[in-house]
Design an enzyme around this catalytic site. Structure first.
Site, PDB file in Angstrom:
ATOM      1  CE  LYS A 245      41.629  35.696  41.355  1.00  0.00           C
ATOM      2  NZ  LYS A 245      40.509  35.719  40.424  1.00  0.00           N
TER       3      LYS A 245
ATOM      4  CE  LYS B  52      50.639  32.712  37.277  1.00  0.00           C
ATOM      5  NZ  LYS B  52      50.194  33.996  37.108  1.00  0.00           N
TER       6      LYS B  52
ATOM      7  CE  LYS C 254      49.160  40.742  40.014  1.00  0.00           C
ATOM      8  NZ  LYS C 254      48.424  40.435  38.826  1.00  0.00           N
TER       9      LYS C 254
HETATM   10  P1  TYM Z   1      42.590  38.147  36.338  1.00  0.00           P
HETATM   11  O1  TYM Z   1      41.571  37.113  36.616  1.00  0.00           O
HETATM   12  O2  TYM Z   1      43.941  37.987  36.925  1.00  0.00           O
HETATM   13  O3  TYM Z   1      42.070  39.556  36.784  1.00  0.00           O
HETATM   14  C1  TYM Z   1      40.808  40.025  36.338  1.00  0.00           C
HETATM   15  C2  TYM Z   1      40.820  41.523  36.173  1.00  0.00           C
HETATM   16  O4  TYM Z   1      41.196  42.159  37.400  1.00  0.00           O
HETATM   17  C3  TYM Z   1      42.311  43.014  37.183  1.00  0.00           C
HETATM   18  N1  TYM Z   1      43.194  42.959  38.368  1.00  0.00           N
HETATM   19  C4  TYM Z   1      43.700  44.051  38.962  1.00  0.00           C
HETATM   20  N2  TYM Z   1      43.575  45.358  38.678  1.00  0.00           N
HETATM   21  C5  TYM Z   1      44.218  46.233  39.488  1.00  0.00           C
HETATM   22  N3  TYM Z   1      44.949  45.848  40.565  1.00  0.00           N
HETATM   23  C6  TYM Z   1      45.111  44.554  40.895  1.00  0.00           C
HETATM   24  N4  TYM Z   1      45.789  44.194  41.963  1.00  0.00           N
HETATM   25  C7  TYM Z   1      44.473  43.575  40.067  1.00  0.00           C
HETATM   26  N5  TYM Z   1      44.412  42.225  40.078  1.00  0.00           N
HETATM   27  C8  TYM Z   1      43.633  41.858  39.027  1.00  0.00           C
HETATM   28  C9  TYM Z   1      43.013  42.452  35.949  1.00  0.00           C
HETATM   29  O5  TYM Z   1      43.767  43.461  35.311  1.00  0.00           O
HETATM   30  C10 TYM Z   1      41.846  41.983  35.127  1.00  0.00           C
HETATM   31  O6  TYM Z   1      41.287  43.061  34.418  1.00  0.00           O
HETATM   32  N6  TYM Z   1      44.345  37.626  31.758  1.00  0.00           N
HETATM   33  C11 TYM Z   1      43.193  38.114  32.489  1.00  0.00           C
HETATM   34  C12 TYM Z   1      41.929  37.362  32.153  1.00  0.00           C
HETATM   35  C13 TYM Z   1      41.580  37.393  30.716  1.00  0.00           C
HETATM   36  C14 TYM Z   1      41.117  38.514  29.961  1.00  0.00           C
HETATM   37  C15 TYM Z   1      40.911  38.033  28.638  1.00  0.00           C
HETATM   38  C16 TYM Z   1      40.866  39.847  30.282  1.00  0.00           C
HETATM   39  C17 TYM Z   1      41.628  36.331  29.877  1.00  0.00           C
HETATM   40  N7  TYM Z   1      41.210  36.724  28.626  1.00  0.00           N
HETATM   41  C18 TYM Z   1      40.436  38.878  27.648  1.00  0.00           C
HETATM   42  C19 TYM Z   1      40.393  40.679  29.282  1.00  0.00           C
HETATM   43  C20 TYM Z   1      40.189  40.205  27.974  1.00  0.00           C
HETATM   44  C21 TYM Z   1      43.518  37.929  33.961  1.00  0.00           C
HETATM   45  O7  TYM Z   1      44.495  37.338  34.304  1.00  0.00           O
HETATM   46  O8  TYM Z   1      42.645  38.397  34.772  1.00  0.00           O
END
Ligand code: TYM
Length: 332
Positions: free
Chosen positions: A198, A112, A195
């Site tokens: 968004k 970031k 990857k």
């Molecule tokens: P976020 O919103 O970026 O993504 C949500 C979930 O989607 C998975 N993901 C992917 N998996 C495989 N390939 C990809 N290209 C890909 N892009 C996204 C992420 O691994 C995630 O499971 N930090 C987390 C949100 C969060 C969270 C938590 C998750 C906040 N608190 C507590 C679990 C438990 C995040 O950035 O998700």
């Protein structure tokens, strides 16, 4: 007693295939096997300063898509993170024993800083602490995530264990990334570089709510190259990514068929992409239909969010009461 699962998705827009295959796909099975908490990480999304209208719209997208994935708000607890202030309180306590050095070393923080040097705020630095609070507040042991979140899970274990040591009690259990298979998933994007995400730029992500024509256009425009120049050559990243996507959405036979053509230098990228797009359309169709259905029902969405907040707070308040007592807060 069933183990506890916590899953979060940031409210930064619509869900894409990465979110689906990394986490959402397993939700229904998890809801039958475990005691599940599914939440919308709207506090996390504040690191990028959304407008109030965007924030609200994006929370709705994720809530709708959670429900469209088949989560039952009676069996599981589905809630919005900001409706549970106990999470912010636990985040504050955990921040007291999270160290600058380890936070600065986190891969996602470093990414970031590189991609957004004008917005290196403290919320971004302590993002993994808030994520640990999300998980530890329900004493979860299983967390459905993709490969990109593995390091955050490791940090959640560190913060929980550190709390346990500081207060000399095995209070928090260790949470681990989980998806029913041996490997965590990493879904690549369409831009040839890494990857699906968004924030990775237009055209990189295929959303679950994209209509067939949009999916076809995005896939046909995906980055490729001039084709293989030797038999059985190693695939360059952009091509490997398309094959990895095919592995996720298509049958094993289809994947093998196009791999063979590539290895024999007979592949036609037009046919390959067409097949990939059609298989993505088939894979997303059921979700897309349910998303459109659920999105219409605002009364239902309101009820779900209200009911979920009550259930989530019950569990969170129990933890916060115990944590306060362990820390030494006492009433006079
Ligand atoms: P976020 O919103 O970026 O993504 C949500 C979930 O989607 C998975 N993901 C992917 N998996 C495989 N390939 C990809 N290209 C890909 N892009 C996204 C992420 O691994 C995630 O499971 N930090 C987390 C949100 C969060 C969270 C938590 C998750 C906040 N608190 C507590 C679990 C438990 C995040 O950035 O998700």
């Amino acid at each position: 007693m069933k183990e506890t699962v916590v899953s979060g998705i940031r409210s930064t827009g619509k869900l894409h295939l990465g979110n689906y295959y990394g986490a959402v796909k397993n939700f229904v099975q998890m809801q039958n096997d475990f005691n599940c908490y599914f939440f919308i990480a709207d506090l996390h999304s504040l690191t990028t300063h959304p407008t109030p209208a965007d924030l609200h719209g994006n929370i709705k997208h994720v809530l709708v898509e959670y429900l469209a994935s088949g989560i039952d708000p009676e069996t599981s607890t589905i809630y919005i993170q900001s409706d549970v202030p106990e999470i912010a309180e636990l985040y504050l306590y955990l921040n007291m024993n999270a160290y600058m050095g380890e936070l600065e070393r986190s891969t996602s923080f470093k990414d970031k800083v590189r991609s957004n040097p004008d917005n290196v705020n403290a919320g971004l630095l302590t993002y993994p602490v808030l994520m640990a609070a999300d998980i530890l507040i329900h004493k979860a042991t299983k967390v459905p995530v993709g490969k990109d979140q593995e390091q955050h899970l490791e940090m959640a274990r560190t913060f929980g264990n550190r709390f346990n040591r500081l207060y000399d009690t095995p209070y928090f259990p260790e949470p681990y990334a989980f998806n029913y298979s041996e490997k965590l998933v990493k879904v690549p994007g369409l831009d040839g570089k890494g990857k699906m995400g968004k924030s990775e730029g237009e055209g990189n992500a295929v959303y679950l709510s994209d209509d067939p024509e949009t999916i076809r256009k995005k896939v046909m425009r995906a980055v490729s190259d001039g084709g293989p120049t030797e038999e059985n050559q190693e695939k360059p990243e952009a091509i490997q990514n398309l094959f990895d996507l095919m592995k996720v959405v298509s049958s094993a036979d289809t994947h093998e068929h196009f791999s063979d053509l590539y290895n024999k230098m007979q592949i036609r990228y037009g046919d390959f992409k067409k097949q990939l797009a059609e298989d993505m359309i088939i894979a997303t169709a059921p979700m897309r239909e349910r998303i459109m259905d659920v999105a219409k029902n605002d009364t239902y969405l309101r009820q779900v969010a209200k009911h979920g907040a009550i259930k989530a707070r019950e569990s969170a308040q129990k933890t916060i009461k115990e944590v306060r007592s362990l820390i030494g807060f006492k009433s006079f």
